[in-house]
Design a protein around this motif. Structure first.
Motif, PDB file in Angstrom:
ATOM      1  N   TYR A  63       0.834  -1.214   0.000  1.00  0.00           N
ATOM      2  CA  TYR A  63       0.000   0.000   0.000  1.00  0.00           C
ATOM      3  C   TYR A  63       0.861   1.254   0.000  1.00  0.00           C
ATOM      4  CZ  TYR A  63      -3.554   3.418   1.206  1.00  0.00           C
ATOM      5  OH  TYR A  63      -4.384   4.511   1.193  1.00  0.00           O
ATOM      6  N   LEU A  64       1.910   1.284   0.818  1.00  0.00           N
ATOM      7  CA  LEU A  64       2.772   2.457   0.873  1.00  0.00           C
ATOM      8  C   LEU A  64       3.516   2.666  -0.440  1.00  0.00           C
ATOM      9  CD1 LEU A  64       4.239   2.163   4.486  1.00  0.00           C
ATOM     10  CD2 LEU A  64       2.443   3.697   3.674  1.00  0.00           C
ATOM     11  N   ILE A  65       3.977   1.573  -1.046  1.00  0.00           N
ATOM     12  CA  ILE A  65       4.663   1.685  -2.340  1.00  0.00           C
ATOM     13  C   ILE A  65       3.695   2.157  -3.411  1.00  0.00           C
ATOM     14  CG2 ILE A  65       5.811   0.359  -4.169  1.00  0.00           C
ATOM     15  CD1 ILE A  65       7.034  -1.372  -1.945  1.00  0.00           C
ATOM     16  N   TRP A  66       2.461   1.673  -3.356  1.00  0.00           N
ATOM     17  CA  TRP A  66       1.440   2.118  -4.311  1.00  0.00           C
ATOM     18  C   TRP A  66       1.205   3.619  -4.175  1.00  0.00           C
ATOM     19  CZ3 TRP A  66      -3.494   4.243  -3.498  1.00  0.00           C
ATOM     20  CH2 TRP A  66      -4.285   4.350  -4.644  1.00  0.00           C
ATOM     21  N   LEU A  67       1.137   4.126  -2.936  1.00  0.00           N
ATOM     22  CA  LEU A  67       0.976   5.562  -2.732  1.00  0.00           C
ATOM     23  C   LEU A  67       2.147   6.326  -3.357  1.00  0.00           C
ATOM     24  CD1 LEU A  67      -0.285   5.948   0.967  1.00  0.00           C
ATOM     25  CD2 LEU A  67      -1.593   6.301  -1.140  1.00  0.00           C
ATOM     26  N   GLY A  68       3.355   5.796  -3.170  1.00  0.00           N
ATOM     27  CA  GLY A  68       4.531   6.455  -3.734  1.00  0.00           C
ATOM     28  C   GLY A  68       4.501   6.488  -5.249  1.00  0.00           C
ATOM     29  N   VAL A  69       4.138   5.378  -5.865  1.00  0.00           N
ATOM     30  CA  VAL A  69       4.061   5.309  -7.332  1.00  0.00           C
ATOM     31  C   VAL A  69       3.009   6.281  -7.854  1.00  0.00           C
ATOM     32  CG1 VAL A  69       3.458   3.823  -9.283  1.00  0.00           C
ATOM     33  CG2 VAL A  69       4.909   2.940  -7.445  1.00  0.00           C
ATOM     34  N   GLN A  70       1.882   6.389  -7.139  1.00  0.00           N
ATOM     35  CA  GLN A  70       0.835   7.322  -7.548  1.00  0.00           C
ATOM     36  C   GLN A  70       1.350   8.762  -7.553  1.00  0.00           C
ATOM     37  OE1 GLN A  70      -1.314   5.054  -8.988  1.00  0.00           O
ATOM     38  NE2 GLN A  70      -2.870   6.512  -8.348  1.00  0.00           N
ATOM     39  N   GLN A  71       2.162   9.104  -6.552  1.00  0.00           N
ATOM     40  CA  GLN A  71       2.720  10.453  -6.513  1.00  0.00           C
ATOM     41  C   GLN A  71       3.620  10.720  -7.713  1.00  0.00           C
ATOM     42  OE1 GLN A  71       1.618  12.639  -4.376  1.00  0.00           O
ATOM     43  NE2 GLN A  71       0.370  11.019  -3.499  1.00  0.00           N
ATOM     44  N   TRP A  72       4.435   9.763  -8.081  1.00  0.00           N
ATOM     45  CA  TRP A  72       5.315   9.918  -9.248  1.00  0.00           C
ATOM     46  C   TRP A  72       4.504  10.027 -10.535  1.00  0.00           C
ATOM     47  CZ3 TRP A  72      10.352  10.717 -10.449  1.00  0.00           C
ATOM     48  CH2 TRP A  72      11.260  10.750  -9.385  1.00  0.00           C
ATOM     49  N   ARG A  73       3.429   9.239 -10.631  1.00  0.00           N
ATOM     50  CA  ARG A  73       2.601   9.292 -11.840  1.00  0.00           C
ATOM     51  C   ARG A  73       1.919  10.646 -11.976  1.00  0.00           C
ATOM     52  NH1 ARG A  73      -1.421   4.401 -12.077  1.00  0.00           N
ATOM     53  NH2 ARG A  73      -1.917   5.480 -14.024  1.00  0.00           N
ATOM     54  N   HIS A  74       1.426  11.181 -10.867  1.00  0.00           N
ATOM     55  CA  HIS A  74       0.778  12.487 -10.908  1.00  0.00           C
ATOM     56  C   HIS A  74       1.772  13.586 -11.263  1.00  0.00           C
ATOM     57  CE1 HIS A  74      -2.568  10.904  -8.023  1.00  0.00           C
ATOM     58  NE2 HIS A  74      -2.770  10.546  -9.280  1.00  0.00           N
ATOM     59  N   ALA A  75       2.997  13.464 -10.746  1.00  0.00           N
ATOM     60  CA  ALA A  75       4.018  14.472 -11.061  1.00  0.00           C
ATOM     61  C   ALA A  75       4.417  14.410 -12.533  1.00  0.00           C
ATOM     62  CB  ALA A  75       5.247  14.254 -10.180  1.00  0.00           C
ATOM     63  N   ALA A  76       4.409  13.208 -13.114  1.00  0.00           N
ATOM     64  CA  ALA A  76       4.829  13.038 -14.501  1.00  0.00           C
ATOM     65  C   ALA A  76       3.827  13.604 -15.497  1.00  0.00           C
ATOM     66  CB  ALA A  76       5.059  11.556 -14.792  1.00  0.00           C
ATOM     67  N   ARG A  77       2.560  13.621 -15.109  1.00  0.00           N
ATOM     68  CA  ARG A  77       1.545  14.129 -16.036  1.00  0.00           C
ATOM     69  C   ARG A  77       0.867  15.378 -15.479  1.00  0.00           C
ATOM     70  NH1 ARG A  77      -1.267   9.239 -14.163  1.00  0.00           N
ATOM     71  NH2 ARG A  77      -3.069   9.832 -12.899  1.00  0.00           N
ATOM     72  N   ARG A  78       1.668  16.233 -14.834  1.00  0.00           N
ATOM     73  CA  ARG A  78       1.119  17.461 -14.256  1.00  0.00           C
ATOM     74  C   ARG A  78       0.540  18.370 -15.327  1.00  0.00           C
ATOM     75  NH1 ARG A  78       2.153  19.112  -9.205  1.00  0.00           N
ATOM     76  NH2 ARG A  78       1.918  21.272  -9.832  1.00  0.00           N
ATOM     77  N   PRO A  79      -0.707  18.852 -15.118  1.00  0.00           N
ATOM     78  CA  PRO A  79      -1.269  19.883 -15.993  1.00  0.00           C
ATOM     79  C   PRO A  79      -0.692  21.232 -15.589  1.00  0.00           C
ATOM     80  CG  PRO A  79      -2.837  19.325 -14.285  1.00  0.00           C
ATOM     81  CD  PRO A  79      -1.660  18.393 -14.103  1.00  0.00           C
TER      82      PRO A  79
END
Length: 220
Positions: free
Chosen positions: A89-105
């Protein structure tokens, strides 16, 4: 007389408060989540995740009192399942943060989307805080190991356990609120860096690091 029976001795209680302050203000997954939410949604919305987190502490303290810690200590399978679930779960949260940063509007679009999401689904922040607390096997081990040290055997244990739990929840909320406030101040001073998406990458990396550290956790 009633209050004396319901509480540990004042000397013991003050010692417990000092340990709880040290534990609560030590950075961990809950602190990182509070900082992240404060920087993206503001201090008030960060409190939602903090309330979820202390609810998780209440659940863990209750389960510990009911003997869940004994199960984790005696069953290798149960401990491993909880450990891997928490790490995932913690790793999933971390990956989500990276994904959101990569596709920032654009910053304006991001603010609009985040504000709308929080306005319509504030329970998401609460649930995320709750899950971060429940997904950390270190928390229940800590509670189960710490609390008995401050209980007075000659007094009713239930009220004492409740007093320690509520105190720990209050101190945890204070710590998370403080970190959230500092994050808001930092955001105002570092607005350019914040707009770059690097805060999300940093918090994502920290969540992943916390998750990986759980994989090395061994039964005591």
């Amino acid at each position: 007389m009633r209050s004396t029976l319901a509480m540990p001795s004042w000397t013991t209680y003050l010692l417990f408060i000092s340990f709880a302050l040290a534990a609560s203000f030590t950075p961990g997954p809950a602190v990182m989540l509070s900082i992240h939410n404060a920087m993206h949604h503001g201090w008030r919305h960060a409190i939602l995740s903090s309330l979820g987190n202390i609810t998780g502490l209440l659940v863990l303290a209750t389960l510990s009192a009911l003997g869940l810690n004994a199960i984790l200590q005696t069953s290798e399978l149960a401990f491993t399942v909880v450990k891997f679930a928490g790490a995932a779960y913690l790793i999933w949260l971390g990956v989500q943060q990276w994904r959101h940063a990569a596709r920032r509007p654009s910053s304006a679009q991001a603010k609009t989307v985040q504000t709308a999401d929080v306005a319509h689904k504030p329970h998401k922040l609460y649930v995320k805080g709750l899950m971060v607390a429940l997904s950390n096997p270190k928390a229940i081990v800590f509670i189960a190991a710490l609390f008995p040290q401050f209980l007075t055997a000659s007094r009713p244990l239930g009220p004492q356990y409740l007093a320690l739990t509520l105190t720990f929840m209050a101190i945890s909320l204070l710590a998370l609120s403080t970190y959230a406030g500092l994050a808001v101040l930092a955001r105002k001073r570092l607005s350019i860096w914040f707009a770059s998406g690097w805060p999300q990458r940093v918090s994502g990396s920290v969540f992943c690091a916390f998750g990986l550290s759980l994989l090395r956790l061994q039964r005591v």
